[in-house]
Design an enzyme around this catalytic site. Structure first.
Site, short mmCIF file in Angstrom:
data_model
loop_
_atom_site.label_atom_id
_atom_site.label_comp_id
_atom_site.label_asym_id
_atom_site.label_seq_id
_atom_site.Cartn_x
_atom_site.Cartn_y
_atom_site.Cartn_z
N ASP A 88 0.83 -1.21 0.00
CA ASP A 88 0.00 0.00 0.00
C ASP A 88 0.86 1.26 0.00
OD1 ASP A 88 0.83 -0.79 2.61
OD2 ASP A 88 -0.60 0.61 3.50
N GLU A 150 0.04 -1.41 5.64
CA GLU A 150 1.09 -0.98 6.56
C GLU A 150 0.94 0.49 6.92
OE1 GLU A 150 4.99 0.63 7.88
OE2 GLU A 150 3.86 1.21 6.10
#
Ligand SMILES: [Zn+2]
Length: 389
Positions: A88, A150
């Site tokens: 991400d 994350e």
């Protein structure tokens, strides 16, 4: 038997891989307006890794539809090396970018794009490093790990730790550290403290219970605790050597002539390695409870998110030594947090090291210096040789 050339035919070069990954939005955010699925990134990685001979497992993160972790394993055995990254990115400010964040743009020997440095750029380099080993019998497995979320909740790594996967001996997380090994960071806690009392006319304090006065006393206790912790804990590896506690925001009350019925404080705590988050929360609670009882205030004390534990790998660990030798840099501490605590929970000796600078992460015009591409591949190949062959 397939030759490596056959196996690698369908796998693009570094630049084409990164171009593709950058073009796939995979922002993660607590705000639903920004939040994307990372499925396309994970499927694309699988598409490259499978023909190389990796066994690919795609795991949905429990309770988070559209969010996936990927575990790709080459070879087998009880030990092995994990090369780990998050799929991400953070959200972006369109107006402040000089190029399209989703188009890999080369300029001045840099690759610009959202996630080039933090940290989609690590995957093509790890895959490029792995290409040299697809036809060699590995003694221990090489695992490429790609996680979800994350940048927001760290729930991808949390889910892996709960599932007990992957199993290996060593892990390198390729967060941007300019290829310098990092063996420790502080934890992050964000907490909410709230007092509920009772409003009443200001002319007579007996008509209510003042939450703001309770908070005044609580603030003093929090600062006392901070002083105590800073006297007790110190680590010279960090630029800020002591644990910190920041009073971030406070809201309460409505009028000068009313007794304040509610007051809420949000604060942030950065514990050093060796400090336990639950112990810290309990210490705070032990100070707040008697105060609230004495003042007859309702106390709420809870985390704003689950927190990231502090992380430390010993200076003499095999992986630390290997990375120091390969890079020529001594392992150090950083001021940002990573998924390392959860990989450690899996029993992995963990270190953070990757291309790019944290200064470019989470910024408009994020870029990766092209001069770091080949050194990254070389260092990763050195690690694979040492821990998998
Ligand atoms: Zn990152």
């Amino acid at each position: 038997m397939a030759h490596s050339t056959d196996k690698l035919q369908t796998v693009p070069d570094i630049r084409d891989m990164l171009t593709r990954l950058i073009s796939l939005p995979s922002i993660s955010s607590a705000s639903p307006d920004w939040d994307h699925s990372n499925e396309a990134v994970v499927r694309t990685l699988a598409e490259w890794l499978e023909p190389m001979g990796f066994a690919v497992e795609i795991l949905e993160v429990p309770g988070m539809p559209g969010k996936y972790n990927l575990i790709a394993t080459l070879g087998s055995g009880p030990g092995g090396l994990v090369l780990s990254g998050h799929t991400d990115t953070v959200p972006f400010d369109d107006k402040r970018w000089q190029s399209d964040p989703f188009t890999l743009t080369e300029k001045d020997n840099r690759w610009y794009g959202l996630g080039t440095c933090d940290m989609k750029g690590f995957f093509p380099l790890a895959i490029e490093a792995a290409k040299a080993f697809v036809d060699q019998p590995l003694q221990q497995p090489l695992i490429i790990l790609a996680t979800a979320d994350e940048e927001s909740s760290m729930n991808g790594a949390r889910a892996l730790a709960e599932a007990g996967k992957p199993k290996a001996r060593y892990a390198v997380i390729g967060e941007p550290t300019n290829l310098k090994p990092v063996r420790m960071h502080k934890g992050i806690m964000m907490e909410r403290l709230r007092f509920d009392g009772q409003s009443g006319h200001s002319s007579n304090p007996d008509l209510g219970r003042n939450a703001l006065e309770g908070m005044h006393e609580a603030l003093g206790e929090l600062l006392n605790l901070r002083t105590e912790w800073q006297e007790k804990y110190r680590n010279p590896n960090f630029k800020v050597q002591v644990p910190t506690l920041n009073l971030g925001c406070i809201h309460g009350g409505d009028n000068p002539n009313r007794i304040c019925a509610q007051c809420e404080l949000h604060f942030d705590l950065r514990p050093l390695p060796g400090m336990n988050m639950e112990t810290l929360r309990q210490a705070i609670l032990n100070r707040m409870q008697p105060l609230a009882e004495r003042r007859q205030l309702n106390l709420t004390f809870e985390p704003l998110f689950d927190g990231v534990p502090p992380f430390e790998t010993p200076a003499d660990a095999a992986l630390v030594k290997a990375c120091e030798t390969l890079t020529g840099h001594a392992a150090h501490a950083v001021a940002f947090a990573t998924e390392a605590p959860w990989l450690q929970k899996l029993g992995l000796e963990t270190l953070v090291m990757g291309p790019g600078s944290i200064d470019q992460a989470h910024q408009p015009d994020e870029f990766l210096e092209m001069s770091q591409l080949q050194p990254t591949v070389d260092i990763l190949r050195g690690l694979i040789k040492q821990f998998c062959l």
